[in-house]
Design a protein around this motif. Structure first.
Motif, PDB file in Angstrom:
ATOM      1  N   GLU A   1       1.171  -1.180   0.179  1.00  4.65           N
ATOM      2  CA  GLU A   1      -0.310  -0.045  -0.024  1.00  4.65           C
ATOM      3  C   GLU A   1       0.799   1.584   0.059  1.00  4.65           C
ATOM      4  N   GLY A   2      -0.114   2.644  -0.862  1.00  2.00           N
ATOM      5  CA  GLY A   2       1.078   3.741  -1.142  1.00  2.00           C
ATOM      6  C   GLY A   2       2.252   3.456  -0.776  1.00  2.00           C
ATOM      7  N   GLN A   3       3.363   4.261   0.144  1.00  2.00           N
ATOM      8  CA  GLN A   3       4.275   4.393  -0.376  1.00  2.00           C
ATOM      9  C   GLN A   3       4.951   3.052   0.841  1.00  2.00           C
ATOM     10  N   SER A   4       5.332   2.048   0.856  1.00  2.00           N
ATOM     11  CA  SER A   4       5.699   0.252   1.355  1.00  2.00           C
ATOM     12  C   SER A   4       6.261   0.226   0.758  1.00  2.00           C
ATOM     13  N   SER A   5       7.651  -0.049   1.766  1.00  2.00           N
ATOM     14  CA  SER A   5       8.646  -0.835   0.712  1.00  2.00           C
ATOM     15  C   SER A   5       8.508  -2.101   1.469  1.00  2.00           C
ATOM     16  N   VAL A   6       8.776  -2.796   0.799  1.00  2.33           N
ATOM     17  CA  VAL A   6       9.461  -4.501   0.833  1.00  2.33           C
ATOM     18  C   VAL A   6      10.824  -4.851   0.226  1.00  2.33           C
ATOM     19  N   VAL A   7      11.009  -6.201   1.197  1.00  2.00           N
ATOM     20  CA  VAL A   7      13.060  -6.769   0.655  1.00  2.00           C
ATOM     21  C   VAL A   7      12.312  -8.324   1.044  1.00  2.00           C
ATOM     22  N   ILE A   8      12.740  -8.642  -0.248  1.00  2.00           N
ATOM     23  CA  ILE A   8      12.099 -10.259  -0.182  1.00  2.00           C
ATOM     24  C   ILE A   8      13.566 -10.428  -0.776  1.00  2.00           C
ATOM     25  N   THR A   9      13.589 -11.879   0.290  1.00  2.00           N
ATOM     26  CA  THR A   9      15.442 -13.032  -0.290  1.00  2.00           C
ATOM     27  C   THR A   9      14.719 -14.195  -0.179  1.00  2.00           C
ATOM     28  N   TYR A  10      15.236 -14.764  -1.418  1.00  7.14           N
ATOM     29  CA  TYR A  10      15.276 -16.619  -1.507  1.00  7.14           C
ATOM     30  C   TYR A  10      16.204 -17.140  -1.483  1.00  7.14           C
ATOM     31  N   PHE A  11      15.613 -18.293  -0.499  1.00 11.77           N
ATOM     32  CA  PHE A  11      16.501 -19.091   0.146  1.00 11.77           C
ATOM     33  C   PHE A  11      17.916 -19.384  -0.386  1.00 11.77           C
ATOM     34  N   ALA A  12      17.330 -20.152  -1.989  1.00 10.10           N
ATOM     35  CA  ALA A  12      17.864 -21.229  -2.903  1.00 10.10           C
ATOM     36  C   ALA A  12      19.471 -19.915  -3.715  1.00 10.10           C
ATOM     37  N   ASN A  13      18.236 -18.047  -3.469  1.00  3.65           N
ATOM     38  CA  ASN A  13      19.420 -17.833  -4.463  1.00  3.65           C
ATOM     39  C   ASN A  13      18.927 -16.123  -3.860  1.00  3.65           C
ATOM     40  N   PRO A  14      20.388 -16.227  -2.214  1.00  3.66           N
ATOM     41  CA  PRO A  14      20.573 -15.368  -1.654  1.00  3.66           C
ATOM     42  C   PRO A  14      20.480 -13.591  -2.546  1.00  3.66           C
ATOM     43  N   VAL A  15      19.323 -13.694  -3.135  1.00  7.76           N
ATOM     44  CA  VAL A  15      19.342 -11.960  -3.412  1.00  7.76           C
ATOM     45  C   VAL A  15      17.872 -11.506  -2.640  1.00  7.76           C
ATOM     46  N   GLN A  16      18.547 -10.180  -2.752  1.00 12.18           N
ATOM     47  CA  GLN A  16      17.078  -8.963  -1.701  1.00 12.18           C
ATOM     48  C   GLN A  16      16.680  -8.635  -2.836  1.00 12.18           C
ATOM     49  N   HIS A  17      15.509  -8.652  -3.041  1.00 16.08           N
ATOM     50  CA  HIS A  17      14.512  -7.746  -4.587  1.00 16.08           C
ATOM     51  C   HIS A  17      13.747  -7.030  -3.256  1.00 16.08           C
ATOM     52  N   THR A  18      13.940  -5.487  -3.983  1.00 12.71           N
ATOM     53  CA  THR A  18      13.753  -4.215  -2.969  1.00 12.71           C
ATOM     54  C   THR A  18      12.173  -3.541  -4.012  1.00 12.71           C
ATOM     55  N   PHE A  19      10.946  -3.924  -3.597  1.00 11.22           N
ATOM     56  CA  PHE A  19      10.172  -2.986  -4.042  1.00 11.22           C
ATOM     57  C   PHE A  19       9.107  -2.290  -2.901  1.00 11.22           C
ATOM     58  N   THR A  20       8.916  -0.996  -4.056  1.00 12.47           N
ATOM     59  CA  THR A  20       8.233   0.161  -3.309  1.00 12.47           C
ATOM     60  C   THR A  20       6.651   0.213  -3.719  1.00 12.47           C
ATOM     61  N   GLY A  21       5.718   0.458  -2.845  1.00 17.63           N
ATOM     62  CA  GLY A  21       4.053   0.964  -3.374  1.00 17.63           C
ATOM     63  C   GLY A  21       3.748   1.626  -4.381  1.00 17.63           C
ATOM     64  N   PRO A  22       3.107   2.580  -4.330  1.00 13.85           N
ATOM     65  CA  PRO A  22       1.335   0.875  -4.147  1.00 13.85           C
ATOM     66  C   PRO A  22       2.110  -0.084  -5.515  1.00 13.85           C
ATOM     67  N   SER A  23       2.102  -1.086  -5.109  1.00 12.85           N
ATOM     68  CA  SER A  23       2.561  -2.418  -6.171  1.00 12.85           C
ATOM     69  C   SER A  23       2.023  -3.686  -6.161  1.00 12.85           C
ATOM     70  N   LYS A  24       1.634  -4.315  -6.821  1.00 14.67           N
ATOM     71  CA  LYS A  24       1.339  -6.030  -6.755  1.00 14.67           C
ATOM     72  C   LYS A  24       2.901  -7.076  -7.275  1.00 14.67           C
ATOM     73  N   ILE A  25       2.710  -7.495  -6.058  1.00 13.39           N
ATOM     74  CA  ILE A  25       4.394  -8.630  -6.730  1.00 13.39           C
ATOM     75  C   ILE A  25       3.487  -9.818  -6.826  1.00 13.39           C
ATOM     76  N   MET A  26       4.360 -10.860  -7.919  1.00 10.86           N
ATOM     77  CA  MET A  26       4.201 -11.979  -7.991  1.00 10.86           C
ATOM     78  C   MET A  26       5.365 -12.611  -7.329  1.00 10.86           C
ATOM     79  N   VAL A  27       5.486 -14.156  -6.392  1.00  9.18           N
ATOM     80  CA  VAL A  27       6.085 -13.824  -5.910  1.00  9.18           C
ATOM     81  C   VAL A  27       6.505 -15.856  -7.034  1.00  9.18           C
ATOM     82  N   GLY A  28       7.435 -15.140  -7.595  1.00  9.36           N
ATOM     83  CA  GLY A  28       8.035 -16.760  -8.427  1.00  9.36           C
ATOM     84  C   GLY A  28       8.676 -17.477  -8.453  1.00  9.36           C
TER      85      GLY A  28
END
Length: 286
Positions: free
Chosen positions: A57-84
């Motif tokens: 929502e809004g100006q929220s931000s999130v960092v997603i890190t994968y276990f098998a391939n540890p890369v930080q993926h940073t997204f800012t809102g508003p947005s919708k993100i598909m976890v592949g």
């Protein structure tokens, strides 16, 4: 005791239920603002399944890190993100930024069933519990560092002091002995204890000054040098950002180093006392 009994009785069922589900592919290692999976609001340390959809929502931000391939993926809102399966992608909103935080294959093939169960157990937090007198940590685990080891135990009502003794498991030689006041439930091992990599140690704490003295026992192993070296290549620096440190603490849990993980969570909780997820994780069972 009742609350503890209910939790302990339910824990196997909780872990079994988790084990029959597919392990998550990623986790939220940082979050500012509000994020949702479906209609459920989520927090930092949330594990993410493949094909799940995250909404910011809004100006929220999130960092997603994968276990098998540890890369930080940073997204800012508003947005919708598909976890592949191997990386997230923006369905709506801006594309994410990426930053590597570990070797290419930190966890080859992603989480195993056993590793997923360890994470589930590590996330269980004890509240409003009055446990019996017992050791807390380190116990039944390997530790990575032979330095700055802190022994901890639950308090005994009425104890005037506690005597702590640490033994070399192979020789039964006492390597450290100390007495602390009854209001203290931790003891740090001094450098003179001279813990050695690859060796197993037993320790005992006695509650003194009560009508019926009580003792509790623990055991731990200092990891061998190749293992310590391997984990040190993954460990972030002291100046690393919060998501990298969160991922490392989680990785320690995955690899079975519960004591070291707990110390990392405690350091994070101390530095970020307003982050409820970090504070709760620092008070987990292990």
């Amino acid at each position: 005791m009742k609350n503890r009994s209910v939790l302990v009785a339910a824990l196997p069922a909780i872990l079994f239920s988790a084990s029959i589900l597919a392990a998550p592919v990623a986790m939220i290692t940082d979050l500012k603002g509000s994020a949702f999976v479906g209609n459920q609001k989520v927090s930092m340390l949330k594990y993410l399944d493949a094909k799940s959809e995250l909404r910011l929502e809004g100006q929220s931000s999130v960092v997603i890190t994968y276990f098998a391939n540890p890369v930080q993926h940073t997204f800012t809102g508003p947005s919708k993100i598909m976890v592949g399966d191997t990386a997230p992608s923006a369905i709506e909103g801006a594309s994410g930024d990426t930053k590597r935080v570990g070797p290419n294959t930190t966890i080859q093939g992603g989480l195993s069933g056993d590793q997923w169960r360890r994470l589930q157990q590590a996330a269980v937090v004890m509240r409003d519990v009055k446990p019996r007198f017992d050791v807390i940590a380190p116990n039944n685990t390997s530790i990575l560092s032979a330095n700055d080891v802190e022994l901890s135990w639950t308090p005994m009502d009425g104890a005037k002091s506690y005597r702590v003794v640490v033994y070399d498991d192979a020789t039964s030689k006492i390597i450290h002995e100390a007495t602390v006041s009854g209001g203290v439930t931790t003891a740090e091992l001094p450098a003179s204890a001279d813990l050695q990599t690859g060796k197993k140690y037993r320790w005992k704490v006695d509650a003194l000054g009560i009508s019926k003295p009580s003792g509790a026992f623990g055991i731990f192993t200092v990891a061998d040098q190749p293992t310590v070296g391997k984990m040190n290549t993954i460990r972030p620096t002291d100046t690393a950002d919060r998501p990298a440190r969160v991922f490392y603490a989680t990785l320690l849990e995955i690899e079975g180093y519960s004591y070291d993980a707990k110390q990392e969570w405690k350091r994070l909780a101390k530095q970020f006392p307003n982050e409820e997820a970090l504070v709760q994780r620092s008070t987990s069972i292990k």
